[in-house]
Write an enzyme that holds these catalytic residues in place. Structure first.
Site, mmCIF file in Angstrom:
data_model
loop_
_atom_site.group_PDB
_atom_site.id
_atom_site.type_symbol
_atom_site.label_atom_id
_atom_site.label_comp_id
_atom_site.label_asym_id
_atom_site.label_seq_id
_atom_site.Cartn_x
_atom_site.Cartn_y
_atom_site.Cartn_z
ATOM 1 N N PHE A 2 32.170 42.640 70.763
ATOM 2 C CA PHE A 2 33.158 42.823 69.705
ATOM 3 C C PHE A 2 34.561 42.781 70.312
ATOM 4 O O PHE A 2 34.718 42.755 71.537
ATOM 5 C CB PHE A 2 32.919 44.161 68.994
ATOM 6 C CG PHE A 2 31.515 44.318 68.466
ATOM 7 C CD1 PHE A 2 31.172 43.871 67.200
ATOM 8 C CD2 PHE A 2 30.523 44.892 69.254
ATOM 9 C CE1 PHE A 2 29.885 43.995 66.724
ATOM 10 C CE2 PHE A 2 29.224 45.019 68.790
ATOM 11 C CZ PHE A 2 28.906 44.558 67.522
ATOM 12 N N SER A 45 24.206 41.770 64.545
ATOM 13 C CA SER A 45 24.817 42.981 65.089
ATOM 14 C C SER A 45 26.105 43.297 64.331
ATOM 15 O O SER A 45 26.936 42.423 64.112
ATOM 16 C CB SER A 45 25.141 42.807 66.570
ATOM 17 O OG SER A 45 23.959 42.668 67.330
ATOM 18 N N CYS A 52 27.148 49.382 68.363
ATOM 19 C CA CYS A 52 26.474 48.127 68.029
ATOM 20 C C CYS A 52 25.109 48.431 67.437
ATOM 21 O O CYS A 52 24.240 48.988 68.118
ATOM 22 C CB CYS A 52 26.332 47.267 69.292
ATOM 23 S SG CYS A 52 25.474 45.698 69.003
ATOM 24 N N THR A 54 21.834 47.023 64.585
ATOM 25 C CA THR A 54 21.172 45.846 64.028
ATOM 26 C C THR A 54 20.960 45.997 62.531
ATOM 27 O O THR A 54 20.404 47.001 62.071
ATOM 28 C CB THR A 54 19.815 45.627 64.714
ATOM 29 O OG1 THR A 54 20.016 45.442 66.118
ATOM 30 C CG2 THR A 54 19.100 44.406 64.148
ATOM 31 N N ALA A 81 18.656 54.536 66.952
ATOM 32 C CA ALA A 81 17.696 55.016 67.944
ATOM 33 C C ALA A 81 18.028 56.451 68.364
ATOM 34 O O ALA A 81 19.186 56.881 68.290
ATOM 35 C CB ALA A 81 17.716 54.108 69.170
ATOM 36 N N HIS A 119 28.619 49.792 73.125
ATOM 37 C CA HIS A 119 27.751 50.720 73.863
ATOM 38 C C HIS A 119 28.586 51.955 74.202
ATOM 39 O O HIS A 119 29.324 51.970 75.188
ATOM 40 C CB HIS A 119 27.209 50.071 75.136
ATOM 41 C CG HIS A 119 26.414 48.834 74.867
ATOM 42 N ND1 HIS A 119 26.128 47.908 75.846
ATOM 43 C CD2 HIS A 119 25.840 48.365 73.731
ATOM 44 C CE1 HIS A 119 25.414 46.918 75.330
ATOM 45 N NE2 HIS A 119 25.230 47.182 74.035
ATOM 46 N N THR A 165 45.375 51.124 73.372
ATOM 47 C CA THR A 165 45.958 51.203 74.701
ATOM 48 C C THR A 165 46.243 52.658 75.056
ATOM 49 O O THR A 165 46.800 53.404 74.245
ATOM 50 C CB THR A 165 47.267 50.395 74.761
ATOM 51 O OG1 THR A 165 46.983 49.039 74.415
ATOM 52 C CG2 THR A 165 47.867 50.430 76.153
#
Length: 246
Positions: A2, A45, A52, A54, A81, A119, A165
């Site tokens: 992404f 995704s 991320c 599904t 999960a 992630h 940033t």
């Protein structure tokens, strides 16, 4: 992969901890005018608050339309999960909670943010939100302080999937700051958060690769020797990239 440029803010229609698969699923409702799911396929995704996930179902959901009766809105469902629930704040979402959404990049996508994997490394708590002109300075404290070694002044982080940033870092006190300009405040969930709220934090993966490569080269003393050099490398990479993002 992404970019950290949020495309849309959706709302939680349902967080089901015991769905038909025996796991946890999350259904996100989109504005009626949303184009987010155009061309989307099952298995695609989608980043939800920087995670991320599904897509397991694409369709519509029944919602209440400002008290004027039941309406239908585009929606999608994702599975979560157990490891994702442990590392992120997704399990804390409630019905109608706003969430940042971004589709995975395509090969022809303009990279306006930075490389965001979706992630999440850890969560961070909002310590303070301070107005600075029409901007907001947000101070955050990572739950896992080890993540701070990858956070450097003028480097990138993703907060709830938003590419931002870093404007200040205090390793001793365990916090860092970012700034939200007025334009961004209207388009991301972070601007709606208050002290004590949590966000999902993903550090720049380039810093991780640089650390591991240099630590392996330097051997057992790598951790002690690598950090100052790692910060120099990250600053150099940022300087060569496009301008900072707020």
């Amino acid at each position: 992969m992404f970019t950290g440029l949020v495309e849309e803010i959706g709302v939680v229609a349902e967080l089901n901890p015991h769905d038909e698969t025996g796991g946890t699923s999350l259904t996100i409702a989109l504005p009626a005018s949303s184009k987010l799911l155009e061309g989307a396929l099952l298995g695609d995704s989608i980043s939800v608050n920087g995670v991320c996930l599904t897509a397991t179902n694409l369709g519509t959901t029944t919602t209440t339309d400002n008290g004027n009766g039941n309406g239908r809105q585009p929606s999608f469902k994702v599975g979560i999960a157990p490891e994702t629930l442990r590392l992120t704040n997704l399990g804390d979402l409630k019905k109608d909670s706003p969430v940042n959404l971004e589709r995975a990049v395509r090969a022809d996508t303009r990279m306006g943010g930075h490389f965001v994997q979706g992630h999440v490394d850890t969560t961070a708590d909002v310590v303070s939100v301070t107005p600075d002109g029409n901007a907001l300075t947000v101070r955050l404290a990572p739950k896992t302080l080890d993540a701070l070694k990858y956070v450097v002044h003028k480097g990138y982080v993703a907060l709830d999937g938003t590419s931002l940033t870093v404007t200040r870092v205090d390793d001793a006190e365990g916090w860092f700051e970012i700034m939200l300009i007025a334009y961004t405040q209207e388009r991301v969930v972070l601007a709606r958060k208050s002290p004590g709220d949590s966000v999902n934090l993903e550090v720049d993966v380039l810093a991780k690769y640089a650390e591991k490569s240099m630590a392996g080269y330097l051997g057992a003393q790598g951790e002690v020797l690598v950090r100052p050099m790692l910060e120099d490398v990250v600053r150099s990479l940022v300087a060569q990239a496009m301008g900072g993002h707020s």
